[in-house]
Design an enzyme around this catalytic site. Structure first.
Site, PDB file in Angstrom:
ATOM      1  N   LYS A 177       1.227  11.565   5.559  1.00  0.00           N
ATOM      2  CA  LYS A 177       1.357  10.522   6.689  1.00  0.00           C
ATOM      3  C   LYS A 177       2.033   9.253   5.920  1.00  0.00           C
ATOM      4  O   LYS A 177       2.874   8.628   6.354  1.00  0.00           O
ATOM      5  CB  LYS A 177       0.112  10.213   7.460  1.00  0.00           C
ATOM      6  CG  LYS A 177       0.129   9.462   8.565  1.00  0.00           C
ATOM      7  CD  LYS A 177      -1.158   8.591   8.800  1.00  0.00           C
ATOM      8  CE  LYS A 177      -1.617   7.661   7.796  1.00  0.00           C
ATOM      9  NZ  LYS A 177      -2.495   6.674   8.455  1.00  0.00           N
TER      10      LYS A 177
ATOM     11  N   LYS B   5       0.792  -1.229   0.041  1.00  0.00           N
ATOM     12  CA  LYS B   5      -0.017   0.129  -0.023  1.00  0.00           C
ATOM     13  C   LYS B   5       0.839   1.129  -0.033  1.00  0.00           C
ATOM     14  O   LYS B   5       0.813   2.178  -0.830  1.00  0.00           O
ATOM     15  CB  LYS B   5      -0.868  -0.044   1.112  1.00  0.00           C
ATOM     16  CG  LYS B   5      -1.595   1.254   1.602  1.00  0.00           C
ATOM     17  CD  LYS B   5      -2.844   1.775   0.517  1.00  0.00           C
ATOM     18  CE  LYS B   5      -3.136   3.184   0.893  1.00  0.00           C
ATOM     19  NZ  LYS B   5      -3.939   3.400   2.140  1.00  0.00           N
TER      20      LYS B   5
END
Lengths: 300, 300, 300, 300
Positions: free
Chosen positions: A239, A171
């Site tokens: 992030k 991911k």
């Protein structure tokens, strides 16, 4: 039908819990605040006071929260998910967090005789609603097989990537590309526009060429007209890139492109774009191109 | 049928000239060496001794050469294209060169009563053969209209971008993305692989996700198995990025992603990958990740 | 005593003209506005209406202006320096501009039988006042010998670097280091401070170590307490780095450190620090480290 | 006179142990191989079989090894330093390792009633021999006071920076500057040389200007004539920068300059310069400037 638990009923989690209810599952859930859950409760969701109660009531418990600290908060302590898991239960975390953090939690889950999967998703709110997410799963093959039917309610592709943490790692690899593509598209578009080319025409030709990924084609209208509400905001991508860079340091993998993108996201946030969609990178990049400095540059 | 000239019968030029012959045009041509042109000559191309003779014989003269210096060489001097152009003739340069260089040549063409277009192409040898190139055109609207039918023999899309030089500028904007996408894909894939994920599986999931551009999907097999012969080599992309960075300096547009990519291409060339396909970036990036330095890094 | 002309009586120019007056030279001068020149005029400077008049009155004409456009403005046209220069006259430009621009002007000066030197200076206002500038000179050796005594009134070291433009090129090479040192110092200091080390102590130990250049030692107090008035501001350094990067592109020299520094200066300007001293880079860098994005990063 | 232990008698450690012997201390020591210690043993050093024996025999035990793994190896296990430390003993590690690793070891030392300091040094072999190192110390104030006299035998400045790990953090902040200065100097010098300026003259003017740090002035001869033997090699600086970048991620401090420098060091190692002095960066940077890619760039 499996009895399912869901911890974290935010923008993404509430949509996923909704789909599970619609698919006929009994769903127990909780979240930091109860107000947003009203619709789900009226749709059949059984509200629980704590993550522990959710995990105790369900065969499979899913979670979707914002970051490493939040996963720590919902899993640990007397009210945490781990306190409610029984032998043979399955816990599936769909949050995007550090692979190393996820592996640690998985170790603690295993220690109590249960199993954990990391199952981060690619795709945003509409995809969560339609069940067309791309789900990358880390954990044991057998556990994956058990959970797969449930995950197929949520995603158009559900792939077993490898042991715990590897769903998350892939991911991060994908989102690193997403950021770099957004930056490069912004650079190319700004270059074209400052050279006198019509912005719309440039976007059209660029997205129609071989570099036009589905992400870029979908985001093109947002680049042309930056919306107030974000699909995926600058601080969330920052992030994810932070997690990728940390993984890169651990694995000794150089990530020059991701580093460059992360830098730009930091400046975007410093300039007040933290909650804007990442399509804002075009506008942010233009901010330096119009500052007094670049004016000097241009004269030189 | 228009009488057409073609200067520069290399890998790309020879395919384009071939298509024009097949479409029934009378084609006059020349190139640095005559040997490669044998097939074209047997197909009907009339070989000329100099670019000037080509331009003198044709109504529309096209060229496709390697860089700014080559365009200068074929256009200037007593044997150059400009010496052969007559009033009302059209000169279409399909090379990828600096927009500013192209604008200068266009000025000289205009001074003799002719017109010039910059018409760089996106796509490689197979697309040139099939006539499925993407052609971005700079120059006057009326000249574009005149040349459009001829260019449609060569490209699946032929778009008028704006005044002279703007076709080239948009081409550079596209190729800047191509480089950045290749770098980011390499970073993500290396991160996944070093984290233990199967390389093929990672490529599959990544290209199938929202970041999978047509370019990345087409290049995936080359990343998995780097061919000896390049589709588009490191030094050519480096040349294009160099042109983009120069344009960025002239227009005061910051290009951090393109700069990072250009740096990597320089190191790739220094390590001997100059003539390999840009899919080599994955292997090149891995070279630093296995050096003694990153080993130290990893221990830290 | 040589009759001297001075065009551009700004912060630097006025101090240099003042020193030449004090050294007993007859000085003719002009500037965009006359008001700042009052003190110089009362000290003996003869005010002229145009740069041409200055050059016509003087044996050696010096200039010190802000950028390439300003040099163009004071040298060209009917009122420009070139219109006033006679055969055998010497024109010395002390501005920091592109080496290529300076070489072009030098060619035009040579064409009228005069000579030009580029003589950019290292050092700021106090050094201009004390005559302790470092002066790097480009141009013909013989012209340098003629001008050297005059330049020694202004600088503690006056060095002939090579042909026209090379004084400027070395100046850019020096300032590229100045920027990179300022950035690295800011990074180290921020790292130390965020790790809990007292800022003053860190500055002390760092400047006392082997990396403590005279520039860093002099600037340390400004880093600890950023002044309102700049010694050398962000936009001026950005201009110099822009010139260095352009020279780097022309000479095919990779400048990754200078590129990184230039990027940071652009963001500094975008955040409103364009007119602050370059010591501000420490504060600017800290702006991203406290944004919401880095907070996310930290949690990760 | 304190009874002193020394673990790790390599290039740096052997010189430091030698100075302690000369200063009249009883020194117990060990290292991975005994051969290099022969001179020290004939000078009075008492050879021990294990780090544990060294720590058991000494009041203060010092160590100087290559990296985190080596510190782990000499401190842990039945033969490690910790097994030999008694209540009230002091352990001083002078290696350059991660601040977080050092803090962990310090915690384990504290748990057995002893105290630890991190005391990394700035300066190379000659400075170790002459006792002119710069020593930055982390740990409790009282422990620092106890160890200070001994450390003054080794360093010209010995400074208490703060709690455990902060000596190391400041050392990393210093070395990050060292790398960035070396890179910027190389960039400036290459720019000057490719522009036709004599290399020696450029080095002279640059080191004599305000950017000439003691480090740059000392290294100038090595840049002009790269030696076979390194003062401080590329892979060691790369290790330090890796530690700095990891600390930067932990503390959410952006380090764009250090990142750029670390990238270049990686390529330097990939090109075979891992064991060459960091002065090699000039040569390494020139490698890309002469590759076919930059030739293309230049033509553009």
């Amino acid at each position: 039908m499996t009895t399912v638990g869901f911890v974290g009923l935010g923008a993404m989690g509430s949509r996923m819990a909704g789909r599970l209810l619609e698919a006929g599952h009994q769903v127990y859930g909780t979240s930091r605040t109860q107000d947003k859950a009203a619709t789900l409760v009226s749709g059949g969701l059984v509200w629980c006071a704590t993550p522990r109660e959710v995990a105790a009531a369900a065969d499979m418990t899913l979670s979707s929260v914002s970051d490493d600290a939040a996963v720590e908060a919902i899993t640990s302590g007397p009210d945490g998910i781990l306190a409610g898991l029984g032998r043979g239960d399955v816990y599936i975390d769909m949050s995007t967090i550090a692979p190393s953090t996820s592996r640690q939690v998985a170790g603690r889950v295993r220690a109590i005789g249960a199993q954990m999967l990391d199952a981060p998703v690619s795709g945003s709110v509409p995809a969560a609603e339609d069940g067309t997410l791309v789900i990358m799963v880390g954990g044991e093959e057998a556990t994956f097989r058990t959970a797969e039917p449930l995950l197929r309610v949520l995603g158009r592709t559900v792939t077993h990537i490898g042991p715990n943490g590897q769903g998350l790692l892939l991911k991060l690899a994908v989102n690193l590309n997403l950021g770099a593509q957004m930056l490069a598209f912004s650079e190319g578009l700004l270059l074209a526009e400052r050279g006198g080319i019509d912005r719309k025409l440039a976007v059209e030709v660029m997205t129609d060429s071989a570099i036009g990924s589905p992400m870029m084609r979908a985001r093109a209208p947002l680049v042309l007209d930056l919306p107030d509400e974000a699909w995926f905001d600058v601080s969330l991508l920052a992030k994810d890139l932070g997690l990728a860079l940390t993984a890169g340091r651990e694995l000794a993998v150089p990530l020059p492109g991701a580093t460059t993108t992360a830098d730009l996201l930091s400046w975007a946030a410093a300039l007040g774009y933290g909650r804007r969609d990442i399509a804002a990178l075009f506008e942010v990049l233009g901010r330096t191109a119009t500052s007094e400095v670049t004016v000097s540059n241009a004269r030189a």
